[in-house]
Design an enzyme around this catalytic site. Structure first.
Site, PDB file in Angstrom:
ATOM      1  N   THR A  49      -3.626  -8.049  41.015  1.00 32.62           N
ATOM      2  CA  THR A  49      -3.950  -7.157  39.908  1.00 32.62           C
ATOM      3  C   THR A  49      -3.419  -7.716  38.598  1.00 32.62           C
ATOM      4  OG1 THR A  49      -1.887  -5.909  40.079  1.00 32.62           O
ATOM      5  CG2 THR A  49      -3.717  -5.170  41.446  1.00 32.62           C
ATOM      6  N   GLY A  50      -4.074  -7.358  37.493  1.00 32.51           N
ATOM      7  CA  GLY A  50      -3.586  -7.563  36.147  1.00 32.51           C
ATOM      8  C   GLY A  50      -2.855  -8.852  35.875  1.00 32.51           C
ATOM      9  N   GLY A  51      -1.620  -8.701  35.362  1.00 32.25           N
ATOM     10  CA  GLY A  51      -0.823  -9.851  34.964  1.00 32.25           C
ATOM     11  C   GLY A  51      -0.464 -10.750  36.121  1.00 32.25           C
ATOM     12  N   ARG A  79      -3.227   1.746  33.766  1.00 35.33           N
ATOM     13  CA  ARG A  79      -2.557   2.863  34.444  1.00 35.33           C
ATOM     14  C   ARG A  79      -3.225   3.170  35.788  1.00 35.33           C
ATOM     15  NH1 ARG A  79      -0.216   8.055  31.407  1.00 35.33           N
ATOM     16  NH2 ARG A  79       1.466   7.073  30.235  1.00 35.33           N
ATOM     17  N   THR A  82      -4.895   0.526  41.245  1.00 41.88           N
ATOM     18  CA  THR A  82      -4.777   0.445  42.706  1.00 41.88           C
ATOM     19  C   THR A  82      -4.954   1.803  43.382  1.00 41.88           C
ATOM     20  OG1 THR A  82      -2.367   0.755  42.608  1.00 41.88           O
ATOM     21  CG2 THR A  82      -3.200  -1.509  42.537  1.00 41.88           C
ATOM     22  N   ASP A 141       6.435   3.559  37.258  1.00 35.17           N
ATOM     23  CA  ASP A 141       5.352   2.994  38.066  1.00 35.17           C
ATOM     24  C   ASP A 141       4.809   4.057  39.018  1.00 35.17           C
ATOM     25  OD1 ASP A 141       3.685   1.256  39.531  1.00 35.17           O
ATOM     26  OD2 ASP A 141       5.101  -0.399  39.261  1.00 35.17           O
ATOM     27  N   LYS A 153       5.093   3.045  55.649  1.00 36.16           N
ATOM     28  CA  LYS A 153       4.793   4.077  56.644  1.00 36.16           C
ATOM     29  C   LYS A 153       4.022   3.489  57.816  1.00 36.16           C
ATOM     30  CE  LYS A 153       2.262   8.374  57.436  1.00 36.16           C
ATOM     31  NZ  LYS A 153       1.571   9.540  56.847  1.00 36.16           N
ATOM     32  N   HIS A 291      49.634   2.427  44.733  1.00 36.58           N
ATOM     33  CA  HIS A 291      49.161   3.581  45.502  1.00 36.58           C
ATOM     34  C   HIS A 291      48.524   4.636  44.594  1.00 36.58           C
ATOM     35  CE1 HIS A 291      50.703   1.852  49.076  1.00 36.58           C
ATOM     36  NE2 HIS A 291      51.979   1.987  48.747  1.00 36.58           N
ATOM     37  N   GLU A 343      49.579  -7.969  43.840  1.00 39.77           N
ATOM     38  CA  GLU A 343      48.338  -7.912  44.618  1.00 39.77           C
ATOM     39  C   GLU A 343      47.143  -8.350  43.773  1.00 39.77           C
ATOM     40  OE1 GLU A 343      47.078  -6.903  47.626  1.00 39.77           O
ATOM     41  OE2 GLU A 343      48.982  -6.601  48.657  1.00 39.77           O
ATOM     42  N   ARG A 453      56.893  21.002  40.634  1.00 38.77           N
ATOM     43  CA  ARG A 453      57.064  20.343  39.341  1.00 38.77           C
ATOM     44  C   ARG A 453      58.531  20.014  39.084  1.00 38.77           C
ATOM     45  NH1 ARG A 453      53.409  19.285  35.883  1.00 38.77           N
ATOM     46  NH2 ARG A 453      51.975  20.513  37.146  1.00 38.77           N
TER      47      ARG A 453
END
Length: 529
Positions: A49-51, A79, A82, A141, A153, A291, A343, A453
């Site tokens: 298709t196309g491009g 647009r 397909t 798309d 599918k 940690h 680390e 606290r």
């Protein structure tokens, strides 16, 4: 009709289909000419298709147009090209079902055995700065996902190919097996195809959802694996790191590893915490995390000074920590770092002689940060729970000084205001209950993750390795009683910043005034569980 199709029209079982016709329609044209040429050399007809058709013809590949297949022209600026029953009947026919085969013969359906499709670059377009909404929408798309899903599918009889990385493997199998792809390969390609379209739809959904500031009824996100990890939090747990699709940045975006062992699950948790705290300051800063809690934070005139002051806060806890800097590492800083067990070392660049020094520690993970983009501040925070997800606004910003309230008789001095601002920024990144003691824009004691606290204050004071005379204290939530502030007063603290909001605030303020301290209420807490 090809001989392969004539054979297939008699009915066939899954796994016995030879590839006779392929439809190629791609936005990313990487490797597509070579793939098409390989298919054509095997005698497979190429429809395009196309491009894509133009690119293949320019490369010398014979192409049949989609218009010739469907008998319908490409219209509306491409647009619609397909979306035609002749194509989808050729993709979706169950070739072992006599009625499908009869319908295909009656309507002159030509089978399509393989589709090679990748989609308009929606994610890239949507992420461009200043892009017009019209341009984003035009990159949604329609036909591409439909072709991919139809072939996926019907993988029992067709094959979807969505990634240029798959081209060589697909061609190799077709060459080795007389144009056949095994059922196992087609099912694997179908799995990849559905994940690909799911990611695409997720990006579109996210773009629309981000136009609204509320929490949507259905939150859709996709994550793409960046790397496998040796294990999770513990050796008996598997681990991997995934980046959120569509996120402007992530914890490893534009980060390269220059040395050391592979990154671990816990390294990344600590790195994420450290990087968030690192973003709070613009001047030279060092954050040391262990940690998932900062154990030393400081700013300085140089990165070396910031590192030395951050490390001095709690050298014992810094052992085996993650060190993050917002300045380039030179030789002097590297020589200081290698004296300790580290680390991970994270910084925006390293001098060559610094890397020579750091290479003497072969296990130290050296990360070079080249990310200059900022995270999306509106992206929600996600926290997974069993069977669900907690979603919240991220706790990014801090109040301005003008929005805070001095509740004590004595007002903070300008120096104390500066120190309180530093401690308050750090406190936001400490696990609750969080207490931060700071002096001269460096933490001197941190109490984190305590159920009481009072215990957090006591722990922060015990951690201090120098005098607390003149230091300040920040608390992520209010003090329900004067007992915790009293401990700080006795240790030499001169001013306190906290959200306020307790029923017993007057008792706390009374104790502060009696001792001659300054106290600021922010009106906003910063729990971090």
């Amino acid at each position: 009709m090809s001989s392969t199709e004539a054979d297939n029209l008699t009915g066939t079982a899954p796994g016995e289909v030879r590839i006779g016709r392929a439809l190629l329609s791609v936005s990313d044209k990487t490797g597509i000419a070579e793939f098409a040429r390989g298919l054509a050399d095997l005698g497979i007809e190429i429809v395009s298709t196309g491009g894509t058709a133009g690119a293949l013809e320019d490369a010398g590949v014979k192409v049949r147009t989609i218009t010739d297949l469907t008998g319908f022209p490409e219209i509306m600026d491409g647009r619609v090209k397909t979306l035609h029953p002749k194509l989808y009947a050729g993709l979706l026919a169950v070739r072992s079902e006599p009625s499908h085969m009869q319908a295909a013969e009656q309507h002159e359906i030509e089978f399509v055995d393989l589709v090679c499709v990748n989609l308009y670059p929606f994610e890239r377009t949507a992420s461009m700065r200043g892009v017009a909404e019209h341009d984003v929408i035009e990159n949604i798309d329609i036909g591409g996902p439909t072709m991919i899903r139809a072939a996926a599918k019907n993988f029992a009889y067709a094959a979807p190919v969505v990634s240029p990385e798959s081209y060589d493997a697909v061609l190799a199998e077709l060459r080795e097996s007389d144009r056949r792809l095994s059922l196992q390969t087609r099912e694997s390609l179908a799995s990849e195809a559905f994940a690909y379209t799911a990611r695409y739809d997720t990006a579109i959904s996210r773009w629309f959802q981000e136009k609204d500031v509320g929490f949507p009824p259905l939150l859709v996100r996709a994550f793409e694996k960046v790397l496998d990890l040796s294990y999770g939090e513990n050796p008996h747990q598997r681990g991997a790191y995934y980046a959120q699709v569509g996120a402007r940045t992530h914890v490893l975006s534009m980060v390269s590893q220059l040395g050391g062992k592979e990154l671990s699950f816990n390294n990344l948790l600590d790195l994420d915490s450290a990087r968030l705290l690192l973003s709070e300051f613009m001047i030279p800063e060092c954050v040391i995390v262990k940690h998932n809690n900062p154990c030393g934070v400081a700013v300085g005139t140089t990165a070396l000074e910031a590192y030395e002051r951050a490390f001095a806060c709690d050298p014992m806890s810094a052992f085996g920590g993650v060190i993050c800097l917002n300045r380039r590492v030179d030789r002097a800083l590297a020589e200081a770092v290698v004296e300790q067990f580290v680390e991970v070392l994270f910084a925006p660049g390293y001098d060559d002689d610094a890397l020579e020094v750091l290479s003497t520690k072969p296990n130290m993970r050296i990360l070079d940060d080249r990310e200059r983009r900022t995270p999306n501040m509106t992206d929600p925070g996600l926290r997974q729970v069993v069977g669900g997800m907690l979603v919240e606004d991220r706790d990014y910003d801090l109040q301005e000084r003008s929005d805070m309230q001095v509740v004590s008789e004595r007002r903070p001095t300008e120096a104390e205001w500066s120190e309180l601002g530093f401690a308050w920024k750090v406190c936001k990144h400490v696990r609750s209950n969080a207490i931060v003691l700071s002096k001269d824009n460096a933490t001197v004691g941190i109490g984190a993750g305590q159920m009481s606290r009072v215990d957090s204050v006591r722990l922060a004071i015990e951690k201090a390795r120098s005098s607390l005379e003149g230091a300040v204290m920040a608390s992520d939530a209010y003090f329900p009683f004067p007992d915790a502030p009293q401990l700080a007063i006795e240790a030499g603290i001169t001013s306190i910043i906290q959200p306020g909001g307790s029923m017993r605030d007057p008792l706390v303020v009374e104790a502060i005034d009696k001792a001659g301290l300054a106290m600021v209420f922010t009106g906003r807490r910063h729990f971090r569980h």
